[in-house]
Design a protein around this motif. Sequence first.
Motif, PDB file in Angstrom:
ATOM      1  N   GLY A  45      54.894  29.253 -19.992  1.00 35.31           N
ATOM      2  CA  GLY A  45      56.058  29.858 -19.341  1.00 35.31           C
ATOM      3  C   GLY A  45      55.788  30.263 -17.913  1.00 35.31           C
ATOM      4  N   LYS A  46      54.805  29.606 -17.286  1.00 34.92           N
ATOM      5  CA  LYS A  46      54.454  29.911 -15.896  1.00 34.92           C
ATOM      6  C   LYS A  46      54.774  28.709 -15.005  1.00 34.92           C
ATOM      7  CE  LYS A  46      50.872  33.355 -15.558  1.00 34.92           C
ATOM      8  NZ  LYS A  46      49.567  33.670 -14.965  1.00 34.92           N
ATOM      9  N   LYS A  47      55.358  28.994 -13.835  1.00 37.54           N
ATOM     10  CA  LYS A  47      55.581  27.935 -12.838  1.00 37.54           C
ATOM     11  C   LYS A  47      54.691  28.248 -11.652  1.00 37.54           C
ATOM     12  CE  LYS A  47      57.952  24.617 -10.549  1.00 37.54           C
ATOM     13  NZ  LYS A  47      56.687  24.246  -9.812  1.00 37.54           N
ATOM     14  N   PRO A  70      39.963  21.180 -17.023  1.00 34.21           N
ATOM     15  CA  PRO A  70      41.376  21.467 -17.298  1.00 34.21           C
ATOM     16  C   PRO A  70      41.561  22.262 -18.584  1.00 34.21           C
ATOM     17  CG  PRO A  70      40.884  19.185 -17.820  1.00 34.21           C
ATOM     18  CD  PRO A  70      39.629  19.763 -17.237  1.00 34.21           C
ATOM     19  N   GLU A  71      42.488  23.209 -18.531  1.00 32.59           N
ATOM     20  CA  GLU A  71      42.920  23.887 -19.765  1.00 32.59           C
ATOM     21  C   GLU A  71      44.260  23.261 -20.117  1.00 32.59           C
ATOM     22  OE1 GLU A  71      44.286  27.945 -19.525  1.00 32.59           O
ATOM     23  OE2 GLU A  71      43.745  28.284 -21.617  1.00 32.59           O
ATOM     24  N   LYS A  72      44.282  22.469 -21.193  1.00 29.59           N
ATOM     25  CA  LYS A  72      45.470  21.684 -21.547  1.00 29.59           C
ATOM     26  C   LYS A  72      46.303  22.307 -22.660  1.00 29.59           C
ATOM     27  CE  LYS A  72      43.175  17.343 -20.278  1.00 29.59           C
ATOM     28  NZ  LYS A  72      42.601  16.052 -20.781  1.00 29.59           N
ATOM     29  N   SER A  93      41.175  42.189 -18.540  1.00 32.05           N
ATOM     30  CA  SER A  93      41.510  43.172 -19.586  1.00 32.05           C
ATOM     31  C   SER A  93      42.929  43.030 -20.127  1.00 32.05           C
ATOM     32  CB  SER A  93      41.305  44.589 -19.033  1.00 32.05           C
ATOM     33  OG  SER A  93      41.950  44.732 -17.779  1.00 32.05           O
ATOM     34  N   ASP A  94      43.791  42.304 -19.431  1.00 28.15           N
ATOM     35  CA  ASP A  94      45.142  42.081 -19.978  1.00 28.15           C
ATOM     36  C   ASP A  94      45.076  41.225 -21.237  1.00 28.15           C
ATOM     37  OD1 ASP A  94      46.161  39.266 -18.041  1.00 28.15           O
ATOM     38  OD2 ASP A  94      44.292  40.337 -17.838  1.00 28.15           O
ATOM     39  N   TRP A  95      43.921  40.566 -21.450  1.00 26.80           N
ATOM     40  CA  TRP A  95      43.742  39.728 -22.637  1.00 26.80           C
ATOM     41  C   TRP A  95      42.938  40.437 -23.725  1.00 26.80           C
ATOM     42  CZ3 TRP A  95      46.316  35.333 -23.626  1.00 26.80           C
ATOM     43  CH2 TRP A  95      46.995  34.762 -22.558  1.00 26.80           C
ATOM     44  N   ASN A 118      46.899  46.352  -8.372  1.00 30.59           N
ATOM     45  CA  ASN A 118      47.777  46.123  -7.202  1.00 30.59           C
ATOM     46  C   ASN A 118      47.684  44.743  -6.568  1.00 30.59           C
ATOM     47  OD1 ASN A 118      48.711  48.814  -7.393  1.00 30.59           O
ATOM     48  ND2 ASN A 118      46.811  49.495  -6.390  1.00 30.59           N
ATOM     49  N   VAL A 119      47.270  43.775  -7.315  1.00 25.09           N
ATOM     50  CA  VAL A 119      47.377  42.401  -6.793  1.00 25.09           C
ATOM     51  C   VAL A 119      47.694  41.467  -7.965  1.00 25.09           C
ATOM     52  CG1 VAL A 119      44.882  41.943  -6.975  1.00 25.09           C
ATOM     53  CG2 VAL A 119      46.299  40.596  -5.404  1.00 25.09           C
ATOM     54  N   SER A 120      48.633  40.575  -7.700  1.00 21.77           N
ATOM     55  CA  SER A 120      48.958  39.540  -8.687  1.00 21.77           C
ATOM     56  C   SER A 120      49.733  38.454  -7.950  1.00 21.77           C
ATOM     57  CB  SER A 120      49.838  40.105  -9.814  1.00 21.77           C
ATOM     58  OG  SER A 120      51.134  40.406  -9.294  1.00 21.77           O
TER      59      SER A 120
END
Length: 130
Positions: A45-47, A70-72, A93-95, A118-120
């Motif tokens: 769900g990422k563009k 590659p992560e497929k 850590s979000d994972w 504060n960065v993404s």
Amino acid sequence: MKRVLTYGTFDLLHYGHVRLLKRAKALGDYLIVAVSTDEFNKIKGKKAYNNFETRKEMLETVRYVDLVIPEKNWEQKADDVRKYCVDTVVMGSDWRGNEKFEALKDLCEVVYLERTENVSTTKIKNDLHL
Ligand code: C2G
């Protein structure tokens, strides 16, 4: 030779990504980055702004990165750990606690490193638009 593996989209490579890669490399001697393909990003769900080739090329310039693959799909992780003889999988850590990574604990060490505040990629896109 301690081998470390991490996964991600790494779009618009920023210092949050680089700090993760630096700390991941510090956990071993050889760092493999599995970067999400454009097709897999659709599943996630990422563009991404940068396409796979560009994101791969940028990661290959980072001094801490030794190999980019590659992560497929979601399912390849155990095979990757075996194929590349990985000792440690590292994620931000979000994972933390996510089953996709917890399941690897039978095969290797799994380490979650604190995300950089504060960065993404999303924040950069929004700030630049403004
Ligand atoms: N990250 C970080 N600090 C930030 C932003 C990202 O430490 N400010 C970390 C994330 O925690 C992740 C890595 O950098 O470990 C790559 O981030 P993303 O490209 O957003 O990765 P993601 O979309 O979460 O993909 O199968 C796993 C997925 O491919 C992970």
